[in-house]
Every structure is written in structure tokens, then in C-alpha cells.
Design a protein around this motif. Structure first.
Motif, mmCIF file in Angstrom:
data_model
loop_
_atom_site.group_PDB
_atom_site.id
_atom_site.type_symbol
_atom_site.label_atom_id
_atom_site.label_comp_id
_atom_site.label_asym_id
_atom_site.label_seq_id
_atom_site.Cartn_x
_atom_site.Cartn_y
_atom_site.Cartn_z
ATOM 1 N N LEU A 136 0.828 -1.198 0.000
ATOM 2 C CA LEU A 136 0.000 0.000 0.000
ATOM 3 C C LEU A 136 0.867 1.255 0.000
ATOM 4 O O LEU A 136 1.866 1.331 0.724
ATOM 5 N N PRO A 137 0.473 2.269 -0.761
ATOM 6 C CA PRO A 137 1.183 3.551 -0.773
ATOM 7 C C PRO A 137 0.625 4.451 0.326
ATOM 8 O O PRO A 137 0.076 3.970 1.323
ATOM 9 N N ILE A 164 8.000 12.570 -6.499
ATOM 10 C CA ILE A 164 6.742 11.954 -6.899
ATOM 11 C C ILE A 164 6.352 10.872 -5.892
ATOM 12 O O ILE A 164 7.189 10.079 -5.469
ATOM 13 N N PHE A 165 5.069 10.851 -5.538
ATOM 14 C CA PHE A 165 4.549 9.851 -4.614
ATOM 15 C C PHE A 165 3.322 9.183 -5.215
ATOM 16 O O PHE A 165 2.629 9.757 -6.057
ATOM 17 N N SER A 166 3.033 7.993 -4.751
ATOM 18 C CA SER A 166 1.780 7.321 -5.073
ATOM 19 C C SER A 166 0.932 7.240 -3.824
ATOM 20 O O SER A 166 1.432 7.272 -2.695
ATOM 21 N N SER A 192 -2.628 0.953 -5.696
ATOM 22 C CA SER A 192 -2.260 2.358 -5.792
ATOM 23 C C SER A 192 -3.113 3.014 -6.865
ATOM 24 O O SER A 192 -3.576 2.344 -7.791
ATOM 25 N N ASP A 193 -3.340 4.315 -6.752
ATOM 26 C CA ASP A 193 -4.181 4.967 -7.762
ATOM 27 C C ASP A 193 -3.411 5.152 -9.071
ATOM 28 O O ASP A 193 -2.266 4.715 -9.213
ATOM 29 N N VAL A 239 4.239 4.007 -8.414
ATOM 30 C CA VAL A 239 3.835 2.623 -8.156
ATOM 31 C C VAL A 239 2.800 2.179 -9.181
ATOM 32 O O VAL A 239 1.731 2.789 -9.298
ATOM 33 N N ALA A 240 3.107 1.117 -9.911
ATOM 34 C CA ALA A 240 2.214 0.577 -10.934
ATOM 35 C C ALA A 240 1.173 -0.348 -10.297
ATOM 36 O O ALA A 240 1.482 -1.099 -9.372
#
Length: 270
Positions: A136-137, A164-166, A192-193, A239-240
Motif C-alpha cells: 500500500l502507498p 513523486i509519490f503514489s 495504488s491509484d 507505483v504501478a
């Protein structure tokens, strides 16, 4: 009746419990201190009995120091449990710093600041063949979003434009876990979105939604963040989430922070 045992009734796990109960599940929770809905973590006989009776088991307990308290106390019981589904809520922090690049479930782990989390993630993955690990981010949702930080005067904009963050709305995480109860193989899932971005964009959007002025742009030193908050800016990655979409049929209801923040506002007003 399916019976979910949740060890660690935190923000995300509590919302999962609410959803499952609404769907007709029996849910047993475990917290540090017993209450009307949960057993006490240290009540070993009651917890072991629940492990032996549950059809599904999820741990959302983070490491304590260098060890995972659930594995330390109940790991052998988990191995022997007759459950048909087991899961662990991990963190995308296990991927460490990717210099802004994309990471997925096949990416190497163990190079970041969360060594204990990486160790716990690895140990949970090796515990049982039916194990699902949800990485989880940054989690946000009602009562825990950029809207709340802006309202309370705690919002910061940091002058790191390439950081950059997720993130993911808590209800999308709950939806992904719920889907995995009925479909998809064991393994790792990033929930992640669809829009990794700079944290400043969330703050600016929250200010626009609330009609509040945007806080000034500060350096890390000027922001005088706590060590924990400052460490948040030590890593940079995207995050993919394609595996969860392909194998679980997961589609985030809040694909970006824009929809997610407006859902938080709607929840606060209703």
C-alpha cells in the motif's frame, strides 16, 4: 458463513471489517486492548482459537522495532491454520527510492529506509502458499486527507518539484482486498491509484476545494518537519497497479487524488 480474522484493527482494516459485516461475514478483530468488537492481542488462548476457526485471516500489524509481532507470537499458529485465504497489509516503502521511476510487484525490494517492513513482507510471503501481500502507498480517506491538514493549518508545500509519490483512497484499498477474497491468485498486489504526483498538487487541490489560500513554498529546512515526516521525502517512486487490475478486476473508484479528495469532502458533509 465466511469468517474473517483481522489482526490489527487500524484505519484501513476497520473499514474492511465494516464492509465485510455488511456483506454478511463474521468478522473477529484483534487489537492491543479488547473491546466489544475485538480480542486483546495478548490473550493468546483466544487469539489462537480464532486463528484455528477463521476461514480467512488478514494481518495489518506493522513491525515493532525489528520484528513483526504477529509472526513472533502467532507465526506457528498461522502456518497450521485451516484458513483458505491469508493476507498481509504491507507497504510500497519496501521498494525504496526509485528516483521517480515506476515500480511493480517484480521490482527489487529492501533498498529503502524500511528494513523491518521489508523483512516482515518477505517473511509473510514465505509463510503460506495462499498468502496475499497488499503493498500500500500513502493511504488517505475521510478524516485523514489533505483536506484535514489544510483545515487544521498543518499543510505544507515543499520545494521539491520532482518528488513523486503514489497514494490510494482507503475505500479503493478495501475494494481490492475484498475482490481478492473471491478471485485472483496468491501473491503480491500493489493497490495504488492511477496518478502518482507531487504532494504539493494534493495540497493545492485541497486548498481550491476548501477556498483556502495555498501555503507558501518552503524548503525542507524551513518546513521544520518531524523526522518521520521528513523521511517521507527521502524516497521518490511511481507505483504501478496493473497486476491488481488484470488479476482481480480491480478498478479504483478514485483513480486520482481529485476524485478522492471530493469523495472525502462529500463524506464529511454527509
Amino acid at each position: 458463513m465466511p469468517h474473517m480474522l483481522i489482526l490489527g484493527m487500524g484505519y484501513t482494516a476497520s473499514r474492511l471489517a465494516t464492509r465485510l459485516r455488511a456483506d454478511g461475514w463474521q468478522v473477529t478483530g484483534v487489537r492491543r486492548t479488547a473491546d466489544v468488537e475485538a480480542l486483546a492481542f495478548d490473550d493468546a488462548s483466544a487469539v489462537r482459537a480464532a486463528i484455528a476457526q477463521a476461514t480467512h485471516i488478514l494481518s495489518s500489524v506493522p513491525p515493532a522495532g525489528d520484528a513483526d509481532p504477529v509472526l513472533t507470537r502467532y507465526g506457528a499458529d498461522m502456518v497450521a491454520a485451516p484458513a483458505i485465504w491469508t493476507g498481509y497489509l504491507s507497504s510500497t516503502g519496501v521498494y525504496g527510492d526509485a528516483a521517480g521511476a515506476w515500480v511493480d510487484e517484480s521490482s527489487a525490494i529492501g533498498f529503502g529506509r524500511r528494513a523491518a517492513r521489508t523483512q516482515a513482507d518477505t517473511e509473510w510471503g514465505a509463510l503460506r502458499p495462499d498468502m496475499r501481500r497488499f503493498r500500500l502507498p500513502g493511504i488517505y480517506g475521510p478524516g485523514r486527507s489533505a483536506l484535514d491538514r489544510v483545515r487544521e493549518g498543518r499543510a505544507h508545500r515543499i520545494d521539491l518539484p520532482d518528488q513523486i509519490f503514489s497514494r490510494a483512497h482507503v475505500d479503493d484499498i478495501v475494494a481490492g482486498i475484498a475482490l481478492s477474497l473471491h478471485r485472483g491468485p496468491p501473491g503480491i498486489y500493489n493497490l495504488s491509484d492511477d496518478l502518482p504526483c507531487a504532494q504539493n498538487r494534493l495540497i493545492e487541490e485541497a486548498c481550491a476545494i476548501l477556498g483556502q489560500p495555498v501555503p507558501p513554498l518552503l524548503t525542507l529546512e524551513e518546513a521544520r518537519l518531524s523526522p518521520m515526516a521528513r523521511s517521507f521525502y527521502a524516497e521518490n517512486r511511481r507505483v504501478a497497479n496493473g497486476r491488481a487490475k488484470r488479476l482481480l478486476g480491480w478498478a479504483p473508484r478514485h483513480p486520482t487524488y481529485r476524485e478522492g479528495l471530493r469523495a472525502c469532502l462529500w463524506s464529511a458533509l454527509h
